[in-house]
Design a protein around this motif. Structure first.
Motif, PDB file in Angstrom:
ATOM      1  N   MET A 123     -81.255  84.900  69.303  1.00  0.00           N
ATOM      2  CA  MET A 123     -80.619  85.882  70.144  1.00  0.00           C
ATOM      3  C   MET A 123     -81.169  85.795  71.572  1.00  0.00           C
ATOM      4  O   MET A 123     -80.402  85.847  72.526  1.00  0.00           O
ATOM      5  N   THR A 124     -82.484  85.664  71.703  1.00  0.00           N
ATOM      6  CA  THR A 124     -83.100  85.586  73.030  1.00  0.00           C
ATOM      7  C   THR A 124     -82.583  84.378  73.798  1.00  0.00           C
ATOM      8  O   THR A 124     -82.248  84.479  74.984  1.00  0.00           O
ATOM      9  N   ALA A 125     -82.513  83.248  73.117  1.00  0.00           N
ATOM     10  CA  ALA A 125     -82.015  82.031  73.771  1.00  0.00           C
ATOM     11  C   ALA A 125     -80.583  82.228  74.256  1.00  0.00           C
ATOM     12  O   ALA A 125     -80.233  81.808  75.363  1.00  0.00           O
ATOM     13  N   LEU A 131     -99.440  85.884  73.971  1.00  0.00           N
ATOM     14  CA  LEU A 131     -99.278  84.540  74.514  1.00  0.00           C
ATOM     15  C   LEU A 131     -98.147  83.800  73.809  1.00  0.00           C
ATOM     16  O   LEU A 131     -97.391  83.067  74.454  1.00  0.00           O
ATOM     17  N   GLU A 132     -97.983  83.999  72.517  1.00  0.00           N
ATOM     18  CA  GLU A 132     -96.926  83.318  71.774  1.00  0.00           C
ATOM     19  C   GLU A 132     -95.546  83.685  72.319  1.00  0.00           C
ATOM     20  O   GLU A 132     -94.656  82.834  72.405  1.00  0.00           O
ATOM     21  N   LEU A 141     -90.810  82.108  75.589  1.00  0.00           N
ATOM     22  CA  LEU A 141     -89.914  82.400  76.703  1.00  0.00           C
ATOM     23  C   LEU A 141     -89.921  81.271  77.729  1.00  0.00           C
ATOM     24  O   LEU A 141     -88.873  80.889  78.252  1.00  0.00           O
ATOM     25  N   ARG A 142     -91.090  80.722  77.996  1.00  0.00           N
ATOM     26  CA  ARG A 142     -91.168  79.590  78.929  1.00  0.00           C
ATOM     27  C   ARG A 142     -90.416  78.381  78.387  1.00  0.00           C
ATOM     28  O   ARG A 142     -89.762  77.665  79.137  1.00  0.00           O
ATOM     29  N   SER A 143     -90.508  78.157  77.088  1.00  0.00           N
ATOM     30  CA  SER A 143     -89.801  77.017  76.491  1.00  0.00           C
ATOM     31  C   SER A 143     -88.287  77.201  76.570  1.00  0.00           C
ATOM     32  O   SER A 143     -87.541  76.227  76.515  1.00  0.00           O
TER      33      SER A 143
END
Length: 66
Positions: free
Chosen positions: A1-3, A24-25, A30-32
């Motif tokens: 969903m986030t993607a 951090l995970e 999110l960075r990926s």
């Protein structure tokens, strides 16, 4: 969903800001997904008005020195 949300926002030429990053995970994921901006307890805890005034004043002083 986030993607999907990030891709939709980019398609619409919107800036994506992830909120509620606590670990951090989450930041790594999110960075990926090419999410460039985020906020949350991972970066800093909430501050009261007095503290924010001090931080902004210090930043203004620092930027006027350069």
């Amino acid at each position: 969903m986030t993607a999907a949300i990030i891709e939709l926002a980019k398609t619409l030429q919107l800036t994506v800001v992830a909120e509620g990053i606590e670990r951090l995970e989450q930041l790594t994921r999110l960075r990926s997904l090419d999410c460039e901006f985020g906020q949350g307890f991972y970066f800093a805890t909430p501050a009261d008005v007095g503290t924010m005034d001090e931080l902004l004043a210090a930043a203004e002083r620092d930027s006027s020195v350069a």
